[in-house]
Design a protein around this motif. Structure first.
Motif, PDB file in Angstrom:
ATOM      1  N   CYS A   1       0.049   3.393   3.502  1.00 35.87           N
ATOM      2  CA  CYS A   1       0.419   2.960   4.856  1.00 35.87           C
ATOM      3  C   CYS A   1       1.493   1.872   4.887  1.00 35.87           C
ATOM      4  O   CYS A   1       1.924   1.469   5.962  1.00 35.87           O
TER       5      CYS A   1
ATOM      6  N   CYS B   1       0.856  -1.192   0.000  1.00 36.20           N
ATOM      7  CA  CYS B   1       0.000   0.000   0.000  1.00 36.20           C
ATOM      8  C   CYS B   1       0.895   1.246   0.000  1.00 36.20           C
ATOM      9  O   CYS B   1       1.759   1.391   0.868  1.00 36.20           O
TER      10      CYS B   1
ATOM     11  N   CYS C   1      -7.133   2.154   3.112  1.00 35.39           N
ATOM     12  CA  CYS C   1      -6.635   3.358   2.428  1.00 35.39           C
ATOM     13  C   CYS C   1      -7.364   3.554   1.102  1.00 35.39           C
ATOM     14  O   CYS C   1      -7.534   4.672   0.633  1.00 35.39           O
TER      15      CYS C   1
ATOM     16  N   CYS D   1      -4.202  -0.731   0.421  1.00 35.33           N
ATOM     17  CA  CYS D   1      -4.921  -1.717   1.218  1.00 35.33           C
ATOM     18  C   CYS D   1      -6.402  -1.310   1.207  1.00 35.33           C
ATOM     19  O   CYS D   1      -6.751  -0.220   0.745  1.00 35.33           O
TER      20      CYS D   1
HETATM   21 ZN   LIG Z   1      -2.974   1.241   3.410  1.00 38.27          ZN
END
Ligand SMILES: [Zn+2]
Length: 195
Positions: free
Chosen positions: A149, A146, A181, A178
């Motif tokens: 994050c 991701c 997010c 992800c």
């Molecule tokens: Zn994420």
């Protein structure tokens, strides 16, 4: 259970963008080539991000292939030689007649490896890949990282505001995210549009 597999199997390699699907596919093609299994490699014409007649991984590896428009084109090519394996890249862009064809080949003892995105940028499944996964003997679901994050990512997030289901792009239009997010990104885009 411990008997040898029959040679006809269906395998799916899937995951979001930037998860190394093509690299994984090239690994398998290399094994097929070491084993001297005659293999037809195709991808849809629509995917011309890197080159028309080659499959390219982000690590710079490439392999020659045919660019085709339709499933009928794949059938036609397959008839021309005594192929024992079929590899399809970007399979999400083909229509659902691919399912029956792949099944037919597997029954005849052909090894089929299909690679493609499991979900579009809204996280809706590409039906063709979902169906292929259902009839497959083996599924490899890869993950990316991701970009927000740095956790494992299973979604492709579109950074441009286009709403077309299919929009060809690369890091200019997409990033791996992800689930959380991805959702936050969608909410953010919605708020931006309202304001
Ligand atoms: Zn994420």
């Amino acid at each position: 259970m411990y008997r040898k597999y029959s040679s006809g199997i269906i395998e799916v390699v899937t995951g979001p963008m930037f998860s190394g699907k093509t690299e994984e596919l090239i690994k398998r093609i290399t094994v097929l080539s070491y084993s001297e299994i005659p293999t037809l490699i195709v991808k849809p014409v629509i995917d011309n991000r890197f080159s028309h007649n080659e499959i390219f991984s982000r690590n710079g590896r490439s392999i020659k292939c045919y660019s085709v428009d339709t499933v009928d084109d794949i059938k036609e090519l397959f008839r021309q030689q005594n192929y024992k394996a079929l590899v399809i890249d970007e399979a999400q862009f083909f229509d659902e007649s691919l399912i029956d064809f792949v099944e037919e080949l597997a029954v005849k003892g052909i090894r089929v490896i299909a690679c493609g995105l499991d979900q579009d940028f809204r996280r809706k499944p590409f039906k063709i890949i979902a169906n292929l996964m259902a009839i497959a003997d083996q599924v490899t679901k890869l993950k990316a990282v991701c970009l927000s994050c740095k956790n494992a990512a299973s979604c492709s997030f579109r950074t441009s505001l286009s709403q077309e289901t299919i929009e060809i792009g690369d890091t200019n239009k997409y990033e791996a995210r992800c689930r959380l997010c991805h959702q936050n990104g969608l909410n953010h885009q919605k708020n931006k549009k309202i304001s």
